[in-house]
Scaffold this motif. Sequence first.
Motif, PDB file in Angstrom:
ATOM      1  N   VAL A 128       8.628   3.856 -13.180  1.00 34.65           N
ATOM      2  CA  VAL A 128       7.846   3.989 -12.128  1.00 34.65           C
ATOM      3  C   VAL A 128       6.715   2.594 -12.558  1.00 34.65           C
ATOM      4  CG1 VAL A 128       5.709   5.191 -11.275  1.00 34.65           C
ATOM      5  CG2 VAL A 128       8.052   6.500 -11.824  1.00 34.65           C
ATOM      6  N   ASN A 129       6.287   2.466 -13.705  1.00 40.43           N
ATOM      7  CA  ASN A 129       5.293   1.542 -13.933  1.00 40.43           C
ATOM      8  C   ASN A 129       5.984   0.022 -13.627  1.00 40.43           C
ATOM      9  OD1 ASN A 129       3.221   3.163 -14.469  1.00 40.43           O
ATOM     10  ND2 ASN A 129       3.681   3.007 -16.752  1.00 40.43           N
ATOM     11  N   ALA A 130       7.453  -0.078 -13.713  1.00 39.10           N
ATOM     12  CA  ALA A 130       7.934  -1.472 -13.545  1.00 39.10           C
ATOM     13  C   ALA A 130       7.908  -1.648 -12.275  1.00 39.10           C
ATOM     14  CB  ALA A 130       9.467  -1.129 -13.757  1.00 39.10           C
ATOM     15  N   VAL A 131       7.751  -0.910 -11.167  1.00 43.33           N
ATOM     16  CA  VAL A 131       7.490  -1.014  -9.941  1.00 43.33           C
ATOM     17  C   VAL A 131       5.832  -1.043  -9.557  1.00 43.33           C
ATOM     18  CG1 VAL A 131       7.867  -0.302  -7.421  1.00 43.33           C
ATOM     19  CG2 VAL A 131       9.643   0.063  -8.940  1.00 43.33           C
ATOM     20  N   GLU A 132       5.076  -0.280 -10.365  1.00 45.29           N
ATOM     21  CA  GLU A 132       3.772  -0.340  -9.700  1.00 45.29           C
ATOM     22  C   GLU A 132       2.916  -1.535 -10.656  1.00 45.29           C
ATOM     23  OE1 GLU A 132      -0.383   1.095 -10.318  1.00 45.29           O
ATOM     24  OE2 GLU A 132       0.923   0.415 -11.982  1.00 45.29           O
ATOM     25  N   VAL A 133       3.253  -2.044 -11.673  1.00 43.28           N
ATOM     26  CA  VAL A 133       2.245  -3.040 -12.150  1.00 43.28           C
ATOM     27  C   VAL A 133       2.550  -4.370 -11.226  1.00 43.28           C
ATOM     28  CG1 VAL A 133       2.183  -4.459 -14.202  1.00 43.28           C
ATOM     29  CG2 VAL A 133       2.537  -2.180 -14.537  1.00 43.28           C
ATOM     30  N   PRO A 134       3.757  -5.130 -11.183  1.00 42.87           N
ATOM     31  CA  PRO A 134       3.778  -6.067 -10.312  1.00 42.87           C
ATOM     32  C   PRO A 134       3.140  -6.121  -8.813  1.00 42.87           C
ATOM     33  CG  PRO A 134       5.786  -5.392 -10.667  1.00 42.87           C
ATOM     34  CD  PRO A 134       5.089  -4.537 -11.430  1.00 42.87           C
ATOM     35  N   THR A 135       3.307  -4.696  -8.280  1.00 46.15           N
ATOM     36  CA  THR A 135       2.870  -4.458  -6.864  1.00 46.15           C
ATOM     37  C   THR A 135       1.295  -4.301  -6.668  1.00 46.15           C
ATOM     38  OG1 THR A 135       4.728  -3.082  -6.635  1.00 46.15           O
ATOM     39  CG2 THR A 135       2.998  -2.766  -4.972  1.00 46.15           C
ATOM     40  N   ARG A 136       0.721  -3.730  -7.886  1.00 46.02           N
ATOM     41  CA  ARG A 136      -0.492  -3.556  -7.993  1.00 46.02           C
ATOM     42  C   ARG A 136      -1.357  -4.883  -8.172  1.00 46.02           C
ATOM     43  NH1 ARG A 136      -2.860  -2.820 -12.732  1.00 46.02           N
ATOM     44  NH2 ARG A 136      -0.918  -1.507 -13.356  1.00 46.02           N
ATOM     45  N   MET A 137      -0.827  -5.450  -9.085  1.00 43.41           N
ATOM     46  CA  MET A 137      -1.422  -6.937  -9.270  1.00 43.41           C
ATOM     47  C   MET A 137      -1.277  -7.926  -8.278  1.00 43.41           C
ATOM     48  SD  MET A 137       0.147  -7.912 -13.095  1.00 43.41           S
ATOM     49  CE  MET A 137      -0.542  -9.429 -13.049  1.00 43.41           C
ATOM     50  N   SER A 138      -0.133  -7.883  -7.262  1.00 46.82           N
ATOM     51  CA  SER A 138      -0.214  -8.602  -6.033  1.00 46.82           C
ATOM     52  C   SER A 138      -0.930  -8.016  -4.975  1.00 46.82           C
ATOM     53  CB  SER A 138       1.122  -9.023  -5.560  1.00 46.82           C
ATOM     54  OG  SER A 138       1.836  -7.891  -5.758  1.00 46.82           O
ATOM     55  N   PHE A 139      -1.341  -6.864  -5.029  1.00 45.95           N
ATOM     56  CA  PHE A 139      -1.961  -5.989  -3.950  1.00 45.95           C
ATOM     57  C   PHE A 139      -3.473  -6.549  -4.000  1.00 45.95           C
ATOM     58  CE2 PHE A 139      -4.016  -2.074  -2.248  1.00 45.95           C
ATOM     59  CZ  PHE A 139      -3.522  -2.170  -1.061  1.00 45.95           C
ATOM     60  N   VAL A 140      -3.942  -6.734  -5.189  1.00 49.59           N
ATOM     61  CA  VAL A 140      -5.246  -7.174  -5.246  1.00 49.59           C
ATOM     62  C   VAL A 140      -5.627  -8.478  -4.439  1.00 49.59           C
ATOM     63  CG1 VAL A 140      -7.127  -8.010  -6.879  1.00 49.59           C
ATOM     64  CG2 VAL A 140      -5.800  -6.049  -7.586  1.00 49.59           C
ATOM     65  N   SER A 141      -4.689  -9.258  -4.452  1.00 51.19           N
ATOM     66  CA  SER A 141      -4.947 -10.635  -3.541  1.00 51.19           C
ATOM     67  C   SER A 141      -5.078 -10.211  -1.956  1.00 51.19           C
ATOM     68  CB  SER A 141      -4.038 -11.763  -3.713  1.00 51.19           C
ATOM     69  OG  SER A 141      -2.705 -11.123  -3.188  1.00 51.19           O
ATOM     70  N   ARG A 175       0.925  -1.450  -0.116  1.00 49.72           N
ATOM     71  CA  ARG A 175       0.096   0.161  -0.047  1.00 49.72           C
ATOM     72  C   ARG A 175       0.791   1.377   0.139  1.00 49.72           C
ATOM     73  NH1 ARG A 175      -1.871   2.393   4.836  1.00 49.72           N
ATOM     74  NH2 ARG A 175      -3.065   3.957   4.515  1.00 49.72           N
ATOM     75  N   ARG A 176       1.909   1.203   0.916  1.00 54.41           N
ATOM     76  CA  ARG A 176       2.816   2.599   0.743  1.00 54.41           C
ATOM     77  C   ARG A 176       3.585   2.555  -0.399  1.00 54.41           C
ATOM     78  NH1 ARG A 176       3.021   4.840   5.720  1.00 54.41           N
ATOM     79  NH2 ARG A 176       2.204   3.819   7.656  1.00 54.41           N
ATOM     80  N   LEU A 177       4.078   1.355  -0.743  1.00 55.79           N
ATOM     81  CA  LEU A 177       4.809   1.406  -1.893  1.00 55.79           C
ATOM     82  C   LEU A 177       3.657   1.935  -3.382  1.00 55.79           C
ATOM     83  CD1 LEU A 177       7.561   0.858  -3.178  1.00 55.79           C
ATOM     84  CD2 LEU A 177       6.844  -1.636  -3.826  1.00 55.79           C
ATOM     85  N   LEU A 178       2.654   1.589  -3.431  1.00 53.60           N
ATOM     86  CA  LEU A 178       1.857   2.240  -4.292  1.00 53.60           C
ATOM     87  C   LEU A 178       1.648   3.817  -4.293  1.00 53.60           C
ATOM     88  CD1 LEU A 178      -0.628  -0.720  -4.639  1.00 53.60           C
ATOM     89  CD2 LEU A 178       0.717   0.043  -6.624  1.00 53.60           C
ATOM     90  N   MET A 179       1.381   4.202  -3.212  1.00 59.09           N
ATOM     91  CA  MET A 179       1.348   5.494  -2.921  1.00 59.09           C
ATOM     92  C   MET A 179       2.554   6.359  -3.321  1.00 59.09           C
ATOM     93  SD  MET A 179      -0.734   6.312   0.734  1.00 59.09           S
ATOM     94  CE  MET A 179       0.156   5.242   1.846  1.00 59.09           C
ATOM     95  N   ALA A 180       3.652   5.706  -3.151  1.00 61.51           N
ATOM     96  CA  ALA A 180       4.847   6.521  -3.425  1.00 61.51           C
ATOM     97  C   ALA A 180       5.067   6.478  -4.905  1.00 61.51           C
ATOM     98  CB  ALA A 180       6.104   5.876  -2.869  1.00 61.51           C
ATOM     99  N   VAL A 181       4.982   5.558  -5.539  1.00 63.40           N
ATOM    100  CA  VAL A 181       4.962   5.462  -7.002  1.00 63.40           C
ATOM    101  C   VAL A 181       4.065   6.239  -7.874  1.00 63.40           C
ATOM    102  CG1 VAL A 181       6.182   3.135  -7.224  1.00 63.40           C
ATOM    103  CG2 VAL A 181       3.745   3.064  -7.337  1.00 63.40           C
ATOM    104  N   ASN A 182       2.760   6.204  -7.371  1.00 60.19           N
ATOM    105  CA  ASN A 182       1.730   7.148  -7.931  1.00 60.19           C
ATOM    106  C   ASN A 182       1.930   8.352  -7.780  1.00 60.19           C
ATOM    107  OD1 ASN A 182      -0.932   5.835  -9.066  1.00 60.19           O
ATOM    108  ND2 ASN A 182      -0.344   4.332  -7.490  1.00 60.19           N
ATOM    109  N   LEU A 183       2.311   8.857  -6.710  1.00 60.72           N
ATOM    110  CA  LEU A 183       3.054  10.235  -6.506  1.00 60.72           C
ATOM    111  C   LEU A 183       3.871  10.750  -7.449  1.00 60.72           C
ATOM    112  CD1 LEU A 183       2.765  10.869  -2.695  1.00 60.72           C
ATOM    113  CD2 LEU A 183       1.415  12.160  -4.355  1.00 60.72           C
ATOM    114  N   LEU A 184       5.025   9.689  -7.382  1.00 57.28           N
ATOM    115  CA  LEU A 184       5.921  10.070  -8.460  1.00 57.28           C
ATOM    116  C   LEU A 184       5.671  10.203  -9.755  1.00 57.28           C
ATOM    117  CD1 LEU A 184       9.234  10.699  -8.926  1.00 57.28           C
ATOM    118  CD2 LEU A 184       9.422   7.935  -8.825  1.00 57.28           C
TER     119      LEU A 184
END
Length: 423
Positions: free
Chosen positions: A122-135, A81-90
């Motif tokens: 940024v998306n290289a971090v966001e995409v796998p983080t978002r996909m696994s965050f859904v679970s 959750r915190r990682l997704l906040m950081a990458v979306n702000l960036l």
Amino acid sequence: MRGMLAGTFQSLTIRNFRLFAAGQLVSVAGTWMMVVAQDWLVLSLTGDSGTALGVVTALQFAPLLLLTLYAGGLADRHDKRRLLMAVNLLAGVLALALAALVLTGQPRLWHIYLFALGLGTVNAVEVPTRMSFVSELVGAELLPNASALSAAYFNSARVVGPAIAGLLVARLGPGWVMLLNAASYLATVGALRLMRPGELLRGGPGRAGAGVAHGIRHLLSRRDLLLPMVLVAVTGLFGFNFQVTLPLLAKTVFHADADAFGLLTACFGAGSLVAAFATTLRRGRPAFGLVVVAAAVFGGLECLAGLAPGYAAAAVLLTLTGFGSIYFAQAANHHIQLGTDPAYRGRVMALYTLVFQGTTPFGALLVGRLSEDLGARSGLVVGGACCLLAAAVVLVPHRRQRGSPNQPRSAPVSSSPSGAHAT
């Protein structure tokens, strides 16, 4: 009917997922508006160069190829959750910088190149983080439904975003569209902040020794996962290059303006949206045969779209192609994710992201060059033909595997909350 609707939207009964979906809907709509504005600007700056458009797409996706596996490890070790906040702000800061350049001066092609590379990183971090965050939001039992609903909001945005962007680019110019995209990232950040962390279905901390190599070895040992992954790689490389093929088709074949280009993209998104809703009722792991048939149908429709005789026919065929693209992507995703041992799920999905989106830079360059040399239609026709061929080829080892008495069994899917988190 009421029961069907309840099943379709079951994941939305979870508060954290409702917040996530709402924030993503706004943010992804902004992203698709940005895609239309950026592509139109590139074609305007370069005299309709397919090669330049391919370079922009390649720069945006190249970091996925280089960094996604490392990013999958980051997602397993840190608070998603915190990682997704950081990458979306960036990402929002990057989009704001490009909008400022376009609004205050003469934009240059290298400005867009730099932005594409930065956003891709940024998306290289966001995409796998978002996909696994859904679970973590819904758990393993509701994962297929949540995944399909995620595709639904993504493609809802794909309908709305380009349609709005086409109107705004024609009337206000691309800079204002880019500014709206920068603001849209705040919706995702706000939604993530409003979540209740205590309701997330997290597993234990990742094991230090369970690295990327272990995930690769697991994948190589599972032919039932490896064959669909190969199909995903080929389809992503040759078939999913619509960011290059659609603007070229609209501008160089049908001589359309920005409004009409936005409408073509929206038609593709509308078909994708219908496919996403069609898969929300899925509860189990789809058979590999369904994945292969979906790939073949998608490839055939893409070929027909490339041969469309006029704008209206292209709009209809692109709607059907959009349906085929998401139906295939969802079937492959669910087959791989729900067949993976939960202990390896995060790393396997990082590999899935790598082969599906990480191959896009090469495909974008190939299709961009091919479209420039042979015409915009060739990018769609050749891409679809490659998908058809790949579907036929993977059937051979699959049939041998089914006929073998020592065929490996699929890994069980854990229905426990702890099984939803890849370690």
